[in-house]
Design a protein around this motif. Structure first.
Motif, short mmCIF file in Angstrom:
data_model
loop_
_atom_site.label_atom_id
_atom_site.label_comp_id
_atom_site.label_asym_id
_atom_site.label_seq_id
_atom_site.Cartn_x
_atom_site.Cartn_y
_atom_site.Cartn_z
N GLY A 92 40.96 3.34 -10.00
CA GLY A 92 40.86 2.32 -8.95
C GLY A 92 40.80 3.00 -7.59
N ALA A 93 40.41 2.22 -6.58
CA ALA A 93 40.45 2.75 -5.22
C ALA A 93 41.88 3.15 -4.86
CB ALA A 93 39.93 1.70 -4.25
N THR A 94 42.85 2.44 -5.42
CA THR A 94 44.26 2.68 -5.07
C THR A 94 44.65 4.14 -5.33
OG1 THR A 94 44.69 0.40 -5.71
CG2 THR A 94 46.61 1.81 -5.42
N GLU A 95 44.20 4.66 -6.48
CA GLU A 95 44.54 6.07 -6.76
C GLU A 95 43.75 7.01 -5.86
OE1 GLU A 95 44.03 9.96 -8.35
OE2 GLU A 95 42.66 8.53 -9.28
N HIS A 169 36.33 -5.23 6.17
CA HIS A 169 37.78 -5.21 6.34
C HIS A 169 38.51 -6.33 5.59
CE1 HIS A 169 41.53 -5.85 8.78
NE2 HIS A 169 41.57 -4.54 8.59
N ASN A 170 39.49 -5.92 4.82
CA ASN A 170 40.44 -6.84 4.19
C ASN A 170 41.69 -6.85 5.06
OD1 ASN A 170 42.14 -8.24 2.52
ND2 ASN A 170 42.25 -6.69 0.93
N PRO A 171 42.15 -7.96 5.59
CA PRO A 171 41.80 -9.34 5.24
C PRO A 171 40.81 -10.04 6.17
CG PRO A 171 43.81 -9.35 6.52
CD PRO A 171 43.38 -7.91 6.43
N SER A 197 37.86 6.43 4.43
CA SER A 197 37.16 5.16 4.63
C SER A 197 37.21 4.36 3.33
CB SER A 197 35.71 5.45 5.04
OG SER A 197 35.04 4.25 5.32
N ASP A 198 37.99 3.29 3.38
CA ASP A 198 38.15 2.42 2.21
C ASP A 198 37.03 1.38 2.26
OD1 ASP A 198 38.89 0.44 0.44
OD2 ASP A 198 41.00 0.39 1.05
N GLU A 199 36.03 1.57 1.38
CA GLU A 199 34.82 0.74 1.45
C GLU A 199 34.66 -0.12 0.19
OE1 GLU A 199 31.43 3.15 2.70
OE2 GLU A 199 32.59 4.10 4.31
N VAL A 200 35.77 -0.62 -0.35
CA VAL A 200 35.68 -1.34 -1.63
C VAL A 200 34.84 -2.63 -1.54
CG1 VAL A 200 37.85 -0.40 -2.53
CG2 VAL A 200 37.85 -2.62 -1.42
N TYR A 201 34.68 -3.15 -0.32
CA TYR A 201 33.85 -4.38 -0.17
C TYR A 201 32.45 -4.05 0.33
CZ TYR A 201 38.35 -6.50 -0.89
OH TYR A 201 39.56 -6.83 -1.44
N GLU A 202 31.99 -2.83 0.08
CA GLU A 202 30.69 -2.37 0.61
C GLU A 202 29.53 -3.27 0.21
OE1 GLU A 202 29.35 1.36 -1.20
OE2 GLU A 202 30.65 0.99 -2.92
N SER A 228 35.60 3.87 -2.95
CA SER A 228 35.14 2.55 -3.36
C SER A 228 35.63 2.26 -4.79
CB SER A 228 33.61 2.45 -3.24
OG SER A 228 33.22 1.10 -3.35
N SER A 229 35.18 1.13 -5.32
CA SER A 229 35.72 0.69 -6.60
C SER A 229 34.72 -0.23 -7.27
CB SER A 229 37.03 -0.07 -6.33
OG SER A 229 37.46 -0.75 -7.47
N PHE A 230 34.72 -0.23 -8.60
CA PHE A 230 33.88 -1.19 -9.31
C PHE A 230 34.57 -2.54 -9.45
CE2 PHE A 230 32.16 2.90 -10.74
CZ PHE A 230 30.82 2.68 -10.49
N GLY A 231 35.85 -2.61 -9.07
CA GLY A 231 36.63 -3.83 -9.27
C GLY A 231 35.97 -5.06 -8.66
N LYS A 232 35.64 -4.97 -7.36
CA LYS A 232 35.08 -6.13 -6.65
C LYS A 232 33.60 -6.29 -6.97
CE LYS A 232 39.05 -6.07 -4.55
NZ LYS A 232 40.11 -7.03 -4.61
N THR A 233 32.92 -5.16 -7.16
CA THR A 233 31.47 -5.21 -7.33
C THR A 233 31.07 -5.77 -8.69
OG1 THR A 233 31.38 -3.26 -5.92
CG2 THR A 233 29.37 -3.81 -7.09
N TRP A 239 39.93 -3.43 -14.49
CA TRP A 239 39.53 -2.16 -15.12
C TRP A 239 40.07 -0.94 -14.38
CZ3 TRP A 239 33.63 -2.72 -16.67
CH2 TRP A 239 33.51 -3.78 -17.57
N LYS A 240 40.29 -1.12 -13.06
CA LYS A 240 40.81 -0.03 -12.24
C LYS A 240 39.95 1.23 -12.32
CE LYS A 240 44.03 -0.39 -10.10
NZ LYS A 240 44.19 -0.99 -8.74
N ILE A 241 38.64 1.05 -12.10
CA ILE A 241 37.75 2.21 -12.02
C ILE A 241 37.22 2.29 -10.59
CG2 ILE A 241 35.76 3.44 -12.98
CD1 ILE A 241 37.56 2.77 -15.24
N1 PMP Z 1 41.48 -1.31 -0.73
C1 PMP Z 1 41.29 -2.59 -0.37
C2 PMP Z 1 40.98 -2.91 1.04
C3 PMP Z 1 41.39 -3.59 -1.33
O1 PMP Z 1 41.24 -4.87 -0.97
C4 PMP Z 1 41.69 -3.26 -2.66
C5 PMP Z 1 41.76 -4.31 -3.72
N2 PMP Z 1 40.54 -4.28 -4.38
C6 PMP Z 1 41.89 -1.91 -2.98
C7 PMP Z 1 41.77 -0.97 -1.99
C8 PMP Z 1 42.27 -1.48 -4.36
O2 PMP Z 1 41.18 -1.36 -5.21
P1 PMP Z 1 41.40 -1.07 -6.77
O3 PMP Z 1 41.78 -2.35 -7.41
O4 PMP Z 1 40.09 -0.53 -7.23
O5 PMP Z 1 42.50 -0.06 -6.87
#
Ligand code: PMP
Ligand code: GLN
Length: 382
Positions: A92-95, A169-171, A197-202, A228-233, A239-241
Motif C-alpha cells: 500500500g501507499a502507507t508502507e 489532496h485528501n481531504p 509526494s503522495d499521489e494516490v489520487y493521481e 501511489s497505490s492501486f487501491g483507489k485506482t 489489496w494494499k498494493i
Molecule cells: N495517502 C492518502 C492521501 C490516502 O488517502 C490513502 C488512502 N488511500 C493512503 C495514502 C493510503 O493508501 P493505501 O491504502 O494504498 O496504503
C-alpha cells in the motif's frame, strides 16, 4: 510502558468506521469505494492464485509489474524510469510512506506538511525523531484550498530535511498546477531538502485538469519519492498494493527500510496487476469521468440539505460546511450525526495542528447512487 507516540490515538478512519458499524449507519467516512474491481482483474488474481504464484515475491516487487509501471509513467509524464532500480512495490501507499519517511528523517530534522494533513505522516516523522512543521493551506471565499508558497518559504529552516506533499489532496481535493511545481522548485533550489509526494489520487481529477506529478518536473524529480497505490485506482483498497518511484540513490535507501518493514508484497496480486496493465494499458483513463459524475450527482442531492459545499477538484471526497445546522465542534457533530441520522463522515479538525476550522466535514462519495440517495435522505432531516 512509556509510549513512543503519546499524543497518538486510534486513526479517525478506524474510529468513524467502527462507529458507523456500531450504529448501523451509512459509512461515508473512511475512503473506500462500494464498487468491485473489474471482473477481468479478479479473474487474473484467481488465475495466479491457482497457478502457484503463492510464495515470496522479489523484495522490490514482481519485475513485470515494475516494467508495466515504467511504461505507463514514460507515456504519461515523459519520465524514463529504470524498473530495476527506481520502482519499488510496497504494501500500500502507507508502507511506501513509512519506508520513505524513515529512510530520510534523522533525529532533530524538520519535516513540513500541509494542513489539513492526511494522518499517516506525522507519527512516522516522530518515530524517526523528527519534528513536524505544519503549513496550513489557505482558503478563499468560495471555500477552495490552495498552497500559500510564501508561507512555505517562511517555514523553511536550516533543519528542514523533507517536505511531504499530497496532491490531489485528501481531504480537500486541492490540486497543483505546473506553475506551482516551478514555484516549489525555485523555493528549494539552493537547499538539500527531499520531497515525498503522495499521489494516490493521481487518476481522479476533474473538469479537464491534468495531474501534475513531481515526476514530470526534472528538477523536483531528482529529490523526490513519488508514492501511489492501486487501491483507489482499481477499487481495491483492501489489496494494499502500492509503489514508490524514486531516483536510484533514493530507492536504495528506501529499500533498506522496505526490506525489513514487510520484505515483499502479495505475489498473486502483483502478477495479476502486471497482466492487467499489459491487457488494458489505459485501465485508469475512465476513472475521472466516472467519479466526476458521482461528484456532480452527490452535490445535486446535497443541494436539498443545509450543508454548504466546497467545490471538489479531485479525489472522491466532498467537504461540506455545517455552520447553518449546528455550532457543535466537528468531532462531536460527526459522532452525533452518525448516531442520529445514520450517516458517518470525517471531521476535518483532526487533520490540523492549530487552529482548525470547526465546521467542516468530509464525505466519501465513492458509492452507488442508492447509497448516496439514502444518505442524503437522512441528512435532509437536519
Ligand atoms: N495517502 C492518502 C492521501 C490516502 O488517502 C490513502 C488512502 N488511500 C493512503 C495514502 C493510503 O493508501 P493505501 O491504502 O494504498 O496504503
Ligand atoms: N485513505 C483513506 C481515507 O482517507 C483511509 C485509509 C485508512 O483507513 N487508513 O479515508
Amino acid at each position: 510502558m512509556q509510549s513512543k507516540l503519546p499524543g497518538v490515538g486510534t486513526t479517525i478512519f478506524t474510529v468513524m468506521s467502527q462507529l458507523a458499524h456500531d450504529c448501523n449507519a451509512i459509512n461515508l467516512s473512511q475512503g473506500f469505494p462500494s464498487f468491485n474491481p473489474d471482473p477481468e482483474l479478479l479473474d487474473l488474481v484467481s488465475h495466479h492464485l491457482y497457478s502457484g504464484a503463492n510464495q515470496y515475491a522479489p523484495m522490490p516487487g514482481v519485475l513485470a509489474l515494475r516494467e508495466a509501471l515504467a511504461a505507463q509513467y514514460a507515456t504519461r509524464h515523459a519520465r524514463e524510469l529504470d524498473p530495476e532500480l527506481e520502482i519499488t512495490v510496497c504494501s500500500g501507499a502507507t508502507e511506501g510512506l513509512y519506508s520513505s519517511i524513515t529512510a530520510v528523517v534523522r533525529p532533530g530534522d524538520e519535516v513540513i506538511v500541509f494542513d489539513p494533513c492526511y494522518d499517516a505522516y506525522e507519527p512516522v516523522v516522530a518515530l524517526s525523531g523528527g519534528i513536524t512543521r505544519h503549513v496550513p493551506l489557505t482558503r478563499d471565499e468560495a471555500g477552495e484550498f490552495s498552497v500559500d508558497w510564501h508561507r512555505l518559504q517562511q517555514s523553511l529552516s536550516a533543519a528542514t530535511r523533507l517536505i511531504i506533499l499530497n496532491f490531489p489532496h485528501n481531504p480537500t481535493g486541492a490540486i497543483l498546477s505546473a506553475h506551482d511545481l516551478q514555484t516549489l522548485a525555485s523555493i528549494i533550489r539552493d537547499t538539500d531538502i527531499f520531497l515525498i509526494s503522495d499521489e494516490v489520487y493521481e487518476h481522479i481529477i476533474f473538469d479537464g485538469a491534468v495531474h501534475q506529478s513531481l515526476l514530470s518536473n526534472n528538477e523536483l524529480w531528482q529529490r523526490s519519492f513519488v508514492i501511489s497505490s492501486f487501491g483507489k485506482t482499481c477499487h481495491a483498497t483492501g489489496w494494499k498494493i502500492g509503489y514508490c518511484i524514486a531516483p536510484k540513490e533514493l530507492t536504495t535507501e528506501l529499500r533498506k527500510v522496505h526490506q525489513f518493514t514487510c520484505f515483499a508484497v502479495s505475489t498473486p496480486f502483483q502478477h495479476a496487476l502486471a497482466d492487467y496493465i499489459a491487457i488494458k494499458p489505459h485501465y485508469y483513463q475512465g476513472l475521472s469521468a466516472f467519479y466526476s459524475k458521482t461528484r456532480d450527482y452527490f452535490a445535486e442531492l446535497l443541494g436539498s440539505t443545509r450543508f454548504v459545499l466546497t467545490p471538489t477538484k479531485s479525489t472522491f471526497f466532498q467537504i461540506v460546511d455545517y455552520s447553518a445546522i449546528s455550532h457543535n465542534v466537528d468531532t462531536e457533530f460527526a459522532s452525533q450525526m452518525t448516531r442520529d441520522q445514520g450517516v458517518a463522515s470525517i471531521p476535518i479538525s483532526v487533520f490540523y495542528d492549530a487552529p482548525p476550522p470547526q465546521n467542516l466535514l468530509r464525505f466519501c462519495f465513492a458509492k452507488d447512487d442508492a447509497t448516496l440517495e439514502q444518505a442524503v435522505d437522512n441528512l435532509c432531516k437536519l
